[in-house]
Write a protein that holds these residues in place. Sequence first.
Motif, PDB file in Angstrom:
ATOM      1  N   ASN A  28       0.840  -1.197   0.000  1.00 47.48           N
ATOM      2  CA  ASN A  28       0.000   0.000   0.000  1.00 47.48           C
ATOM      3  C   ASN A  28       0.876   1.248   0.000  1.00 47.48           C
ATOM      4  OD1 ASN A  28      -2.638  -1.083   0.042  1.00 47.48           O
ATOM      5  ND2 ASN A  28      -2.442  -1.562   2.227  1.00 47.48           N
ATOM      6  N   PHE A  34      -6.079   1.338   6.097  1.00 41.68           N
ATOM      7  CA  PHE A  34      -6.466   0.931   7.452  1.00 41.68           C
ATOM      8  C   PHE A  34      -5.431  -0.018   8.067  1.00 41.68           C
ATOM      9  CE2 PHE A  34      -7.597  -3.522   7.837  1.00 41.68           C
ATOM     10  CZ  PHE A  34      -7.525  -3.944   6.528  1.00 41.68           C
ATOM     11  N   SER A  35      -4.761  -0.781   7.197  1.00 40.92           N
ATOM     12  CA  SER A  35      -3.938  -1.899   7.669  1.00 40.92           C
ATOM     13  C   SER A  35      -2.497  -1.510   7.976  1.00 40.92           C
ATOM     14  CB  SER A  35      -3.940  -2.978   6.593  1.00 40.92           C
ATOM     15  OG  SER A  35      -3.668  -2.381   5.327  1.00 40.92           O
ATOM     16  N   SER A  67      -6.441   4.251  -0.804  1.00 37.68           N
ATOM     17  CA  SER A  67      -7.086   3.431   0.226  1.00 37.68           C
ATOM     18  C   SER A  67      -8.568   3.252  -0.084  1.00 37.68           C
ATOM     19  CB  SER A  67      -6.937   4.086   1.596  1.00 37.68           C
ATOM     20  OG  SER A  67      -7.707   3.376   2.548  1.00 37.68           O
ATOM     21  N   SER A  68      -9.070   2.059   0.223  1.00 36.41           N
ATOM     22  CA  SER A  68     -10.502   1.784   0.029  1.00 36.41           C
ATOM     23  C   SER A  68     -11.200   1.598   1.366  1.00 36.41           C
ATOM     24  CB  SER A  68     -10.664   0.523  -0.825  1.00 36.41           C
ATOM     25  OG  SER A  68     -10.000  -0.555  -0.198  1.00 36.41           O
ATOM     26  N   ASP A 101      -3.901  -2.413  -7.925  1.00 35.48           N
ATOM     27  CA  ASP A 101      -5.217  -2.307  -7.291  1.00 35.48           C
ATOM     28  C   ASP A 101      -5.742  -0.903  -7.596  1.00 35.48           C
ATOM     29  OD1 ASP A 101      -7.336  -2.165  -5.522  1.00 35.48           O
ATOM     30  OD2 ASP A 101      -6.226  -2.953  -3.804  1.00 35.48           O
ATOM     31  N   CYS A 146      -8.942  -9.203 -11.762  1.00 34.30           N
ATOM     32  CA  CYS A 146      -9.631  -9.632 -10.540  1.00 34.30           C
ATOM     33  C   CYS A 146     -10.864  -8.753 -10.332  1.00 34.30           C
ATOM     34  CB  CYS A 146      -8.707  -9.553  -9.332  1.00 34.30           C
ATOM     35  SG  CYS A 146      -9.581  -9.985  -7.811  1.00 34.30           S
ATOM     36  N   MET A 148     -13.987  -7.853  -7.917  1.00 26.84           N
ATOM     37  CA  MET A 148     -14.396  -7.980  -6.521  1.00 26.84           C
ATOM     38  C   MET A 148     -15.825  -7.501  -6.317  1.00 26.84           C
ATOM     39  SD  MET A 148     -12.747  -6.303  -3.117  1.00 26.84           S
ATOM     40  CE  MET A 148     -14.076  -5.101  -3.058  1.00 26.84           C
ATOM     41  N   ASP A 194     -13.607 -12.401  -6.453  1.00 20.79           N
ATOM     42  CA  ASP A 194     -13.294 -12.097  -5.055  1.00 20.79           C
ATOM     43  C   ASP A 194     -14.587 -11.638  -4.362  1.00 20.79           C
ATOM     44  OD1 ASP A 194     -12.514 -10.900  -2.678  1.00 20.79           O
ATOM     45  OD2 ASP A 194     -10.823  -9.816  -3.547  1.00 20.79           O
ATOM     46  N   PHE A 197     -14.351  -9.366   1.074  1.00 24.04           N
ATOM     47  CA  PHE A 197     -14.527  -9.345   2.532  1.00 24.04           C
ATOM     48  C   PHE A 197     -14.388  -7.914   3.051  1.00 24.04           C
ATOM     49  CE2 PHE A 197     -13.192 -13.742   1.743  1.00 24.04           C
ATOM     50  CZ  PHE A 197     -14.175 -14.411   2.457  1.00 24.04           C
ATOM     51  N   PHE A 199     -16.254  -5.341   2.373  1.00 23.44           N
ATOM     52  CA  PHE A 199     -16.753  -4.283   1.475  1.00 23.44           C
ATOM     53  C   PHE A 199     -18.281  -4.327   1.434  1.00 23.44           C
ATOM     54  CE2 PHE A 199     -12.372  -4.610   0.229  1.00 23.44           C
ATOM     55  CZ  PHE A 199     -12.017  -3.324  -0.159  1.00 23.44           C
ATOM     56  N   LEU A 224     -10.066 -15.248  -5.090  1.00 25.64           N
ATOM     57  CA  LEU A 224      -9.112 -14.484  -4.279  1.00 25.64           C
ATOM     58  C   LEU A 224      -9.816 -14.102  -2.974  1.00 25.64           C
ATOM     59  CD1 LEU A 224      -6.773 -11.665  -5.540  1.00 25.64           C
ATOM     60  CD2 LEU A 224      -8.079 -11.343  -3.456  1.00 25.64           C
ATOM     61  N   GLY A 226      -9.372 -11.801   0.508  1.00 25.12           N
ATOM     62  CA  GLY A 226      -8.611 -10.752   1.191  1.00 25.12           C
ATOM     63  C   GLY A 226      -9.210 -10.481   2.562  1.00 25.12           C
ATOM     64  N   LYS A 230      -8.393  -7.424   8.571  1.00 21.71           N
ATOM     65  CA  LYS A 230      -9.661  -6.690   8.466  1.00 21.71           C
ATOM     66  C   LYS A 230     -10.441  -6.707   9.778  1.00 21.71           C
ATOM     67  CE  LYS A 230      -9.966  -6.420   3.537  1.00 21.71           C
ATOM     68  NZ  LYS A 230     -10.531  -6.862   2.273  1.00 21.71           N
ATOM     69  N   ARG A 265      -4.782 -12.761  -0.447  1.00 20.59           N
ATOM     70  CA  ARG A 265      -4.217 -11.399  -0.426  1.00 20.59           C
ATOM     71  C   ARG A 265      -3.892 -11.055   1.021  1.00 20.59           C
ATOM     72  NH1 ARG A 265      -5.687  -6.093   0.282  1.00 20.59           N
ATOM     73  NH2 ARG A 265      -4.824  -4.583  -1.186  1.00 20.59           N
TER      74      ARG A 265
HETATM   75  N1  HH2 Z   1      -9.039  -5.333   0.211  1.00 23.59           N
HETATM   76  C1  HH2 Z   1      -8.471  -4.119   0.262  1.00 23.59           C
HETATM   77  C2  HH2 Z   1      -7.981  -3.503  -0.890  1.00 23.59           C
HETATM   78  N2  HH2 Z   1      -8.055  -4.131  -2.083  1.00 23.59           N
HETATM   79  N3  HH2 Z   1      -8.665  -6.009  -3.376  1.00 23.59           N
HETATM   80  C3  HH2 Z   1      -9.228  -7.211  -3.452  1.00 23.59           C
HETATM   81  N4  HH2 Z   1      -9.300  -7.859  -4.636  1.00 23.59           N
HETATM   82  N5  HH2 Z   1      -9.729  -7.847  -2.353  1.00 23.59           N
HETATM   83  C4  HH2 Z   1      -9.708  -7.273  -1.116  1.00 23.59           C
HETATM   84  O1  HH2 Z   1     -10.202  -7.892  -0.143  1.00 23.59           O
HETATM   85  C5  HH2 Z   1      -9.113  -5.975  -0.990  1.00 23.59           C
HETATM   86  C6  HH2 Z   1      -8.601  -5.356  -2.166  1.00 23.59           C
HETATM   87  C7  HH2 Z   1      -8.348  -3.433   1.592  1.00 23.59           C
HETATM   88  O2  HH2 Z   1      -7.160  -3.768   2.241  1.00 23.59           O
HETATM   89  P1  HH2 Z   1      -5.861  -2.819   2.276  1.00 23.59           P
HETATM   90  O3  HH2 Z   1      -5.296  -2.694   0.902  1.00 23.59           O
HETATM   91  O4  HH2 Z   1      -4.905  -3.317   3.279  1.00 23.59           O
HETATM   92  O5  HH2 Z   1      -6.406  -1.433   2.800  1.00 23.59           O
HETATM   93  P2  HH2 Z   1      -6.716  -0.051   2.081  1.00 23.59           P
HETATM   94  O6  HH2 Z   1      -7.768  -0.277   1.059  1.00 23.59           O
HETATM   95  O7  HH2 Z   1      -7.165   0.845   3.217  1.00 23.59           O
HETATM   96  O8  HH2 Z   1      -5.445   0.418   1.432  1.00 23.59           O
END
Ligand code: HH2
Length: 287
Positions: A28, A34-35, A67-68, A101, A146, A148, A194, A197, A199, A224, A226, A230, A265
Amino acid sequence: MPSVQPCFLKAGPFVLPLGRPLIMGVVNVTPDSFSDGGDFADSASAISHARRLVEEGADIIDIGGESSRPGAAPLPLEDELRRVLPVLEACVPLGKPVSVDTCKPEVMRMAVEAGAAMLNDIWAFRREGALEAATAAATRHGVALCLMHMQRDPATMQDDPHYEDVVAEVGAFLRQRTQVLIDAGVARDQLVVDPGFGFGKTVAHNLALLRHLARIAEIGMPVLAGLSRKSTIGHVTGRSDPKDRQAGSVAAALLAAQNGATILRVHDVAATRDALAMWMAVTTEQT
Ligand code: HH2
């Protein structure tokens, strides 16, 4: 659609065998994830983190610039490109497939030009222009995609999410979106699904999806998962700091693998690799 699991995934120049679960290591390049928000926000630390993940056994590197997390502010295109591209360019020579991503078609196009082997979109290529960019990436450059599931959008997704049957509804969405990509000309062996998880899902929804992940695998595409760090893991274990959720995350990754996930992931690559090695040693008949 057939329910047999595919044996390999084509991702750019790579053909990834799916006989064992693959580990996707998360990088990231963000100040606010968040992580691990802020840990790898500059290119140099993100690049050295990616190198470390490859050394620890990552099969795929997933680079994200936006970030998502629930309520995250949208990021301007130029900022996302500035974060992602230098890290991507440094990661491609590491010899592992690099995933990006993103939900922005411009980022998708530039990432593919710079050598990305996979595009990972939490919006399942539903944003304007994304379907065209993803289809071109897959058909002209062989890039894997991918898709999701997410209910609503990152700003509102955790406001009282609701399903009649979360597993059936997520499965139906993923079937429908993969069919859209196939109809647009993308080969089946370049697609990954995917359940998304976290979302637009409560703890109970996430646990139901993990418990019944095999039903998502019946779609006949690699799944996939992820779950890493979380909030569901925080809820179950009582760990409020995402960085304290490693053991719960590894357990969740193993459960996902057991229930049919073929790409995990994760943030904690070394710990996940060791746990998977034990799981494989027991479940793969050798004597
Ligand atoms: N989760 C996150 C981001 N991208 N992509 C997929 N395909 N599946 C997931 O579960 C997924 C994802 C969220 O995690 P993280 O990247 O650690 O956090 P942030 O979105 O805050 O950067």
